[in-house]
Design a protein around this motif. Sequence first.
Motif, PDB file in Angstrom:
ATOM      1  N   LEU A  97      50.158   3.782  42.204  1.00 24.14           N
ATOM      2  CA  LEU A  97      51.273   2.884  41.943  1.00 24.14           C
ATOM      3  C   LEU A  97      52.369   3.193  42.965  1.00 24.14           C
ATOM      4  N   PRO A  98      53.336   2.307  43.134  1.00 21.84           N
ATOM      5  CA  PRO A  98      54.370   2.565  44.145  1.00 21.84           C
ATOM      6  C   PRO A  98      55.068   3.925  44.004  1.00 21.84           C
ATOM      7  N   ASN A  99      55.362   4.369  42.780  1.00 21.46           N
ATOM      8  CA  ASN A  99      56.057   5.654  42.616  1.00 21.46           C
ATOM      9  C   ASN A  99      55.123   6.857  42.739  1.00 21.46           C
ATOM     10  N   GLU A 100      53.823   6.633  42.915  1.00 23.95           N
ATOM     11  CA  GLU A 100      52.869   7.737  43.062  1.00 23.95           C
ATOM     12  C   GLU A 100      52.534   8.029  44.528  1.00 23.95           C
ATOM     13  N   LYS A 101      53.082   7.255  45.440  1.00 26.78           N
ATOM     14  CA  LYS A 101      52.770   7.461  46.858  1.00 26.78           C
ATOM     15  C   LYS A 101      53.360   8.759  47.381  1.00 26.78           C
ATOM     16  N   ARG A 102      54.499   9.162  46.863  1.00 33.02           N
ATOM     17  CA  ARG A 102      55.123  10.438  47.220  1.00 33.02           C
ATOM     18  C   ARG A 102      55.265  11.217  45.920  1.00 33.02           C
ATOM     19  N   ALA A 103      54.270  12.038  45.651  1.00 33.46           N
ATOM     20  CA  ALA A 103      54.216  12.758  44.380  1.00 33.46           C
ATOM     21  C   ALA A 103      53.481  14.078  44.574  1.00 33.46           C
ATOM     22  N   SER A 104      53.663  14.959  43.611  1.00 37.13           N
ATOM     23  CA  SER A 104      52.866  16.190  43.534  1.00 37.13           C
ATOM     24  C   SER A 104      51.743  15.928  42.550  1.00 37.13           C
ATOM     25  N   TYR A 105      50.559  16.465  42.835  1.00 36.77           N
ATOM     26  CA  TYR A 105      49.400  16.269  41.970  1.00 36.77           C
ATOM     27  C   TYR A 105      48.809  17.614  41.600  1.00 36.77           C
ATOM     28  N   ARG A 106      48.169  17.660  40.448  1.00 35.89           N
ATOM     29  CA  ARG A 106      47.409  18.843  40.050  1.00 35.89           C
ATOM     30  C   ARG A 106      46.234  18.385  39.199  1.00 35.89           C
ATOM     31  N   VAL A 107      45.206  19.217  39.169  1.00 26.54           N
ATOM     32  CA  VAL A 107      44.034  18.959  38.347  1.00 26.54           C
ATOM     33  C   VAL A 107      43.770  20.211  37.533  1.00 26.54           C
ATOM     34  N   ARG A 108      43.429  20.023  36.261  1.00 23.90           N
ATOM     35  CA  ARG A 108      43.159  21.182  35.414  1.00 23.90           C
ATOM     36  C   ARG A 108      42.132  20.834  34.352  1.00 23.90           C
ATOM     37  N   PRO A 109      41.290  21.806  34.025  1.00 18.31           N
ATOM     38  CA  PRO A 109      40.286  21.572  32.984  1.00 18.31           C
ATOM     39  C   PRO A 109      40.920  21.645  31.601  1.00 18.31           C
ATOM     40  N   PHE A 110      40.286  20.990  30.627  1.00 19.55           N
ATOM     41  CA  PHE A 110      40.738  21.115  29.241  1.00 19.55           C
ATOM     42  C   PHE A 110      39.541  21.266  28.320  1.00 19.55           C
ATOM     43  N   VAL A 111      39.802  21.844  27.157  1.00 19.45           N
ATOM     44  CA  VAL A 111      38.829  21.945  26.077  1.00 19.45           C
ATOM     45  C   VAL A 111      39.497  21.409  24.821  1.00 19.45           C
ATOM     46  N   TYR A 112      38.701  21.004  23.843  1.00 22.87           N
ATOM     47  CA  TYR A 112      39.255  20.546  22.578  1.00 22.87           C
ATOM     48  C   TYR A 112      39.495  21.744  21.682  1.00 22.87           C
ATOM     49  N   GLY A 113      40.662  21.768  21.059  1.00 18.49           N
ATOM     50  CA  GLY A 113      40.981  22.821  20.105  1.00 18.49           C
ATOM     51  C   GLY A 113      40.622  22.382  18.697  1.00 18.49           C
ATOM     52  N   GLU A 114      41.020  23.195  17.748  1.00 14.72           N
ATOM     53  CA  GLU A 114      40.775  22.836  16.352  1.00 14.72           C
ATOM     54  C   GLU A 114      41.579  21.595  16.003  1.00 14.72           C
ATOM     55  N   ARG A 115      41.042  20.803  15.102  1.00 13.47           N
ATOM     56  CA  ARG A 115      41.746  19.596  14.687  1.00 13.47           C
ATOM     57  C   ARG A 115      42.975  19.964  13.874  1.00 13.47           C
TER      58      ARG A 115
END
Length: 104
Positions: A70-88
């Motif tokens: 999107l227009p506001n994402e052209k100059r941004a910081s990005y990160r990627v991280r794994p997730f797991v599901y916790g207890e409900r």
Amino acid sequence: MRTSHVRRPSATPTDLRATVMHANGIRFTWTDHAAGERGYLLEDRPRGGGSFRPVAVLDPDINSFGLITLPNEKRASYRVRPFVYGERSNIARITTGERPAGRG
């Protein structure tokens, strides 16, 4: 459904790279070190933004993703991280407004 992050330092993705593919697209690649993750979150923080926010929820065991920006994402910081599901967690329910006629 609550999610939590994979908390092993060895699970942190490494070698995150962003390659501009065209004016509105970025290809992200990384090295996957997580085991047992339920997926990955790709998050961004637009320039001047306060905190990271999810822009994509990805499948487990992958190491690349293409994002149309999107227009506001052209100059941004990005990160990627794994997730797991916790207890409900407990479910809270509330109904607002007036009770329908004929219902006791």
